[in-house]
Scaffold this motif. Structure first.
Motif, mmCIF file in Angstrom:
data_model
loop_
_atom_site.group_PDB
_atom_site.id
_atom_site.type_symbol
_atom_site.label_atom_id
_atom_site.label_comp_id
_atom_site.label_asym_id
_atom_site.label_seq_id
_atom_site.Cartn_x
_atom_site.Cartn_y
_atom_site.Cartn_z
ATOM 1 N N ALA A 144 8.082 -16.707 -4.301
ATOM 2 C CA ALA A 144 7.801 -15.287 -4.589
ATOM 3 C C ALA A 144 8.977 -14.661 -5.323
ATOM 4 O O ALA A 144 10.079 -15.229 -5.369
ATOM 5 C CB ALA A 144 7.571 -14.544 -3.264
ATOM 6 N N TYR B 291 6.711 -8.143 -7.400
ATOM 7 C CA TYR B 291 5.362 -8.729 -7.560
ATOM 8 C C TYR B 291 5.025 -9.368 -6.227
ATOM 9 O O TYR B 291 5.790 -10.169 -5.710
ATOM 10 C CB TYR B 291 5.484 -9.762 -8.683
ATOM 11 C CG TYR B 291 4.397 -10.795 -8.787
ATOM 12 C CD1 TYR B 291 4.700 -12.150 -8.660
ATOM 13 C CD2 TYR B 291 3.069 -10.441 -9.042
ATOM 14 C CE1 TYR B 291 3.724 -13.123 -8.785
ATOM 15 C CE2 TYR B 291 2.091 -11.409 -9.169
ATOM 16 C CZ TYR B 291 2.417 -12.754 -9.039
ATOM 17 O OH TYR B 291 1.435 -13.709 -9.157
ATOM 18 N N HIS B 292 3.872 -8.967 -5.622
ATOM 19 C CA HIS B 292 3.641 -9.332 -4.229
ATOM 20 C C HIS B 292 2.627 -10.448 -4.011
ATOM 21 O O HIS B 292 2.018 -10.541 -2.940
ATOM 22 C CB HIS B 292 3.221 -8.103 -3.422
ATOM 23 C CG HIS B 292 4.388 -7.464 -2.705
ATOM 24 N ND1 HIS B 292 5.359 -6.756 -3.364
ATOM 25 C CD2 HIS B 292 4.761 -7.485 -1.426
ATOM 26 C CE1 HIS B 292 6.257 -6.327 -2.497
ATOM 27 N NE2 HIS B 292 5.937 -6.759 -1.306
ATOM 28 N N ARG B 293 2.439 -11.289 -5.047
ATOM 29 C CA ARG B 293 1.612 -12.478 -4.753
ATOM 30 C C ARG B 293 2.572 -13.650 -4.553
ATOM 31 O O ARG B 293 3.638 -13.690 -5.155
ATOM 32 C CB ARG B 293 0.664 -12.761 -5.922
ATOM 33 C CG ARG B 293 -0.462 -11.721 -5.993
ATOM 34 C CD ARG B 293 -1.313 -11.872 -7.227
ATOM 35 N NE ARG B 293 -2.277 -10.782 -7.330
ATOM 36 C CZ ARG B 293 -3.589 -10.933 -7.158
ATOM 37 N NH1 ARG B 293 -4.077 -12.116 -6.892
ATOM 38 N NH2 ARG B 293 -4.411 -9.911 -7.254
ATOM 39 N N PHE B 294 2.200 -14.588 -3.678
ATOM 40 C CA PHE B 294 3.092 -15.731 -3.449
ATOM 41 C C PHE B 294 2.411 -17.021 -3.911
ATOM 42 O O PHE B 294 1.183 -17.119 -3.930
ATOM 43 C CB PHE B 294 3.519 -15.836 -1.980
ATOM 44 C CG PHE B 294 2.440 -15.544 -0.981
ATOM 45 C CD1 PHE B 294 2.360 -14.287 -0.385
ATOM 46 C CD2 PHE B 294 1.482 -16.498 -0.653
ATOM 47 C CE1 PHE B 294 1.373 -14.003 0.552
ATOM 48 C CE2 PHE B 294 0.496 -16.219 0.264
ATOM 49 C CZ PHE B 294 0.415 -14.962 0.866
ATOM 50 N N HIS B 295 3.249 -17.963 -4.310
ATOM 51 C CA HIS B 295 2.764 -19.202 -4.961
ATOM 52 C C HIS B 295 3.288 -20.404 -4.183
ATOM 53 O O HIS B 295 4.173 -20.283 -3.347
ATOM 54 C CB HIS B 295 3.245 -19.232 -6.416
ATOM 55 C CG HIS B 295 2.643 -18.139 -7.272
ATOM 56 N ND1 HIS B 295 1.816 -18.372 -8.339
ATOM 57 C CD2 HIS B 295 2.720 -16.782 -7.184
ATOM 58 C CE1 HIS B 295 1.433 -17.220 -8.871
ATOM 59 N NE2 HIS B 295 1.965 -16.237 -8.184
ATOM 60 N N PHE C 219 0.509 -10.210 -0.466
ATOM 61 C CA PHE C 219 0.657 -9.151 0.546
ATOM 62 C C PHE C 219 -0.010 -7.899 -0.017
ATOM 63 O O PHE C 219 0.218 -7.545 -1.180
ATOM 64 C CB PHE C 219 2.140 -8.827 0.777
ATOM 65 C CG PHE C 219 2.927 -9.949 1.399
ATOM 66 C CD1 PHE C 219 3.712 -10.786 0.610
ATOM 67 C CD2 PHE C 219 2.883 -10.178 2.767
ATOM 68 C CE1 PHE C 219 4.452 -11.812 1.176
ATOM 69 C CE2 PHE C 219 3.625 -11.220 3.335
ATOM 70 C CZ PHE C 219 4.408 -12.032 2.546
#
Lengths: 425, 41
Positions: free
Chosen positions: A137, A300-304, A422
């Motif tokens: 993230a 940026y609140h997306r996780f990979h 999130f």
């Protein structure tokens, strides 16, 4: 004595009933407190540290309700003319780089959507080197290091928490054996736990049909190799449920798989499981490592996915929603084990892998793209659920991923693939 | 919000054994972005 017994006059009179009830009540209460103290291994009357005062202050606040209504508030659609100015102000305050935002600002109906924005394709190049772990993230590296045999995640500023409390202890026998063997730093024990009966290598590989280069998975739905790694291609989307991604549009944004993942998959497909599970050299000592990455409100609140790995289980701990700001993280020992969190457990080429997503007051909702059932921070439902779970004495809800093919026994993720995010509230 | 990674990786005990063990390549407090290396074997 005999004469006293014989000659003493016996006189009967009523004892006030209230006194009797009071005596019975007192005995019961004392029994209860002793039992509760027993449970907490506390001697009655013993003075015990009450833990961080901040926790007690914050636990008087209705954090869940605050988070829930904060989310509802942010879902109020904004008038189109207000959106650019509003989001620019938010970006100015929290340091958002608007050049990377995928869509024009007028497209985001409210702050919740803007918060869960995507970035332009290519905005985050993935480090493709083979054995490199990449950041899952955007954020700040708060802590990282090795977990010694105490099983405690030792933090620099004295904040520690136990691995079992973070990830949950009800592991399948094999996981427990592997994790503890690794912590015991005894390669023989690890090998035995890993390759012994019930270990990873017992996973039978499903049939890999050479003809169409497809995996026949448990549900009879077949995946081609590229599908398995980089999400469904156009023509196969119709044929299968979206196991990998919640909505078809999610699939289009998964970064294409890196070269080495395709090699890994070919290796995997040809039945060489070693690429995905424990590597060839079983005698190489292994250790447990950890890293903590804190996402600020403007990030940026997306996780990979940090590595190519297979997620086998998801554990949802319905905890509290204390703030996880660095200030509090350094002052509240074990904060992560108090907060609502989702733990993804699985394996990568060097053994066990886990990713724990910890919610906070303003971002209480955690979404996993391939897990439709997961419901976090649902204020009402969760309250009943919590009661239920406490009654059964369990501390988390567990789901096991069947995944897209029996071969993997879980949900395969390529390095850099979007896992979830999130959400506000 | 916070992401905590806990994983197994080859040990790097420094005495030459377990050469090529896992090492972090970041510092505490460093800002990272999705896809940037934080460590490797």
């Amino acid at each position: 004595l005999a004469s006293a017994w014989k000659n003493t006059k016996t006189e009967w009179y009523w004892i006030p009933a209230g006194l009797g009830v009071a005596v019975v009540g007192f005995v019961q209460i004392r029994k209860r407190t002793n039992a509760a103290a027993q449970e907490r291994h506390v001697e009655p009357g013993e003075v015990r540290p009450m833990g961080a005062w901040q926790v007690h202050v914050m636990s008087t606040l209705p954090l869940k309700a605050l988070s829930y209504y904060w989310g509802k508030f942010n879902e109020i659609p904004l008038p189109v003319w207000l959106r650019p100015a509003g989001f620019k102000l938010y970006s100015f305050i929290f340091g958002v780089n608007l050049d990377e935002v995928e869509q024009p600002l007028t497209e985001y109906r409210n702050l919740a959507e803007f918060f869960y924005r995507r970035l332009k394709p290519g905005a985050r190049p993935i480090d493709e080197r083979h054995n490199v772990v990449v950041s899952p993230a955007d954020g700040k590296v708060l802590q990282f290091g090795e977990i010694r045999s105490t099983g405690q995640v030792e933090q620099v500023k004295g904040m520690t928490y136990s691995l079992d409390a973070l990830l949950g202890t009800q592991q399948t026998p094999n996981d427990a054996a592997v994790a503890h063997a690794v912590l015991s730093e005894d390669p023989q024990a690890t090998t035995a736990a890993r390759f012994g009966p019930g270990g990873d290598s017992d996973k039978t590989a499903a049939v890999y049909s050479d003809t169409h280069k497809e995996f026949a998975n448990v549900n009879g739905i077949s995946y081609t190799l590229p599908d398995l790694l980089s999400g469904p291609s156009e023509n196969t989307k119709k044929q299968k449920r979206s196991w990998f991604f919640r909505k078809s549009e999610d699939a289009s944004t998964t970064p294409s798989s890196t070269v080495d993942d395709v090699t890994v998959a070919a290796d995997l497909a040809s039945g060489q499981l070693s690429s995905w599970f424990a590597p060839g050299d079983a005698h190489q000592q292994r250790r447990l490592f950890f890293a903590v990455i804190y996402l600020a409100p403007g990030d940026y609140h997306r996780f990979h996915s940090p590595v190519p790995w297979v997620v086998e289980r998801r554990r949802h701990f319905a905890g509290e929603l204390y703030s996880v700001s660095p200030y509090l993280q350094n002052r509240l020992p074990g904060l992560f084990t108090l907060n609502e969190r989702v733990v993804l457990l699985g394996r990568w080429r060097h053994g066990m892998y886990s990713m724990t997503l910890v919610g906070a007051t303003n971002v209480g909702s955690i979404k996993i793209n391939f897990d439709r059932e997961l419901q976090t921070n649902s204020f009402v439902k969760l309250a009943e659920q919590e009661k239920e779970m406490q009654k059964e004495g369990i501390s988390f809800e567990e789901a096991t991923y069947r995944g897209a093919s029996a071969l993997l026994g879980g949900q395969p993720l390529t390095k850099g693939a979007e896992v979830g995010g999130f959400n506000l509230g | 919000s916070t992401v905590v990674l806990v994983f197994e990786a080859p040990a790097n005990d420094g005495q030459g054994e377990g050469k090529g063990g896992f090492r972090f390549t970041v510092k505490r407090g460093q800002t990272v972005k999705v896809g940037e290396a934080i460590g490797g074997v």
